[in-house]
Design a protein around this motif. Sequence first.
Motif, short mmCIF file in Angstrom:
data_model
loop_
_atom_site.label_atom_id
_atom_site.label_comp_id
_atom_site.label_asym_id
_atom_site.label_seq_id
_atom_site.Cartn_x
_atom_site.Cartn_y
_atom_site.Cartn_z
N ARG A 276 48.61 49.75 38.20
CA ARG A 276 49.85 49.58 38.96
C ARG A 276 50.08 48.11 39.30
N LEU A 277 49.03 47.44 39.75
CA LEU A 277 49.15 46.02 40.09
C LEU A 277 49.41 45.20 38.83
N LEU A 278 48.81 45.60 37.72
CA LEU A 278 48.99 44.87 36.47
C LEU A 278 50.45 44.88 36.03
N VAL A 279 51.08 46.05 36.03
CA VAL A 279 52.46 46.13 35.55
C VAL A 279 53.44 45.48 36.52
N HIS A 280 53.01 45.24 37.77
CA HIS A 280 53.86 44.54 38.73
C HIS A 280 53.62 43.03 38.71
N GLY A 281 52.83 42.56 37.73
CA GLY A 281 52.68 41.13 37.53
C GLY A 281 51.62 40.44 38.38
N ALA A 282 50.73 41.20 39.01
CA ALA A 282 49.70 40.58 39.85
C ALA A 282 48.69 39.82 38.99
N THR A 283 48.21 38.70 39.50
CA THR A 283 47.17 37.94 38.81
C THR A 283 45.82 38.62 39.01
N ASP A 284 44.83 38.21 38.23
CA ASP A 284 43.49 38.77 38.40
C ASP A 284 42.97 38.51 39.81
N GLY A 288 41.92 41.40 42.38
CA GLY A 288 40.59 41.44 42.95
C GLY A 288 40.61 41.52 44.46
N ARG A 289 41.51 40.73 45.08
CA ARG A 289 41.59 40.74 46.54
C ARG A 289 42.04 42.09 47.06
N LYS A 290 43.05 42.67 46.43
CA LYS A 290 43.57 43.95 46.90
C LYS A 290 42.59 45.09 46.66
N LEU A 291 41.87 45.01 45.54
CA LEU A 291 40.88 46.06 45.27
C LEU A 291 39.57 45.80 45.99
N GLY A 292 39.40 44.57 46.48
CA GLY A 292 38.16 44.23 47.16
C GLY A 292 37.00 44.06 46.21
N THR A 297 34.57 41.99 38.08
CA THR A 297 34.82 43.44 38.07
C THR A 297 36.24 43.73 37.59
N VAL A 298 37.19 42.90 37.98
CA VAL A 298 38.58 43.07 37.52
C VAL A 298 38.62 43.02 36.00
N ARG A 299 37.95 42.04 35.44
CA ARG A 299 37.96 41.90 33.98
C ARG A 299 37.18 43.01 33.28
N ARG A 300 36.16 43.51 33.97
CA ARG A 300 35.42 44.65 33.39
C ARG A 300 36.31 45.88 33.35
N ILE A 301 37.09 46.12 34.42
CA ILE A 301 38.01 47.26 34.45
C ILE A 301 39.06 47.11 33.34
N ALA A 302 39.59 45.89 33.20
CA ALA A 302 40.59 45.65 32.16
C ALA A 302 40.02 45.92 30.77
N ALA A 311 44.06 48.96 23.36
CA ALA A 311 44.98 47.84 23.58
C ALA A 311 44.27 46.52 23.33
N SER A 312 45.01 45.56 22.80
CA SER A 312 44.43 44.26 22.49
C SER A 312 44.75 43.19 23.53
N GLY A 313 45.56 43.53 24.52
CA GLY A 313 45.93 42.56 25.55
C GLY A 313 46.47 43.26 26.78
N ARG A 314 46.70 42.48 27.85
CA ARG A 314 47.15 43.06 29.11
C ARG A 314 48.52 43.72 28.97
N PHE A 315 49.44 43.07 28.26
CA PHE A 315 50.78 43.65 28.12
C PHE A 315 50.71 44.99 27.40
#
Length: 328
Positions: A276-284, A288-292, A297-302, A311-315
């Motif tokens: 949800r945060l990704l599609v709303h344009g949030a940075t890593d 990370g701050r919002k998920l705590g 860890t953010v990059r591991r989830i991605a 998928a080959s990229g965030r978009f």
Amino acid sequence: MFDSSGLTEDLLAVYRVLLQRPDLGHAKHLDELASELELTVEKTSRDLQRLRDLGFVVPSMIEGFEYPLDPAVTFGQLAADRQQEIDELTAQLRTDQLAASKFTANLANFLVQRTTRDVEILQGRELANQRMQRFRPTKSMWGLMQDGSTANWNPEAFPDRNHLENGVEMRYIYAESYWKRPGAREILEFIAGLGGKIRIAPSIPFRLIIFDNESAVMGIDPEDNAVGAVVHHSRAVVRMAEELFLGLWDQGFTPFAGEQWAREGGISGQEAEFLRLLVHGATDEQVGRKLGVSLRTVRRIAAKLSEQVGASGRFELGVRAAQRGWVD
């Protein structure tokens, strides 16, 4: 060049001719003076009167004759007159500035008296912590908890224990990342054992504490709690904070009831919130701050979700997640 003093180029031309030919200062030579200046008699007469008013031409002891004063005298007097005007304007300006400053100060004091009851600005973490200790809730204390340490946990030192033991309704919403930390379950179970109500949400937008439905405390900078905090007592702001809290409360789950925060397709609530945060344009960093969680860890989830959907990229990850119904 002396227009501001009323000494125009036309007047200077008359003055210059009179200095060069003083004999034209006699009334009977007005026609000759006008001819010398290539002006009408009427215009020359008006210019002479203006020079008299300025003190550049004065009467002589000879009847009907007037002569121009020495430029050193006339321009010196003109400069003195202008300086006096400037001094008077400067004094008036200072008076006006003092009056304006007094008015502004009085208005500022009035506004401060009207607003200090509603807002407290607490610069720095230490001042914010000191102010938090002075709150004495009697009815309720609701909190959005972004993070927290699980190391060196001491139940006896739990700061809100007295409030819970005195019957204050306490609700805490923690980020899912905190719930997954080693030792966090024991801490939250302890709080629940004292009567505190706990729910888990995929992410926490910012740290927020609401006391007795009367005061809402939040960070000055949601990105950095060390900057300090703001205490809002305004009913409108507190009401908005309550609505935000209750919305997250309804979306969260009670960790001790065995409920699972997951969506169709096998992704966790934390992963759904990441999308949800990704599609709303949030940075890593913002994710990370919002998920705590850390950037790692953010990059591991991605990476995990990208591999899961191919998928080959965030978009592309956002597009494929939407196609699966994981995000709106």
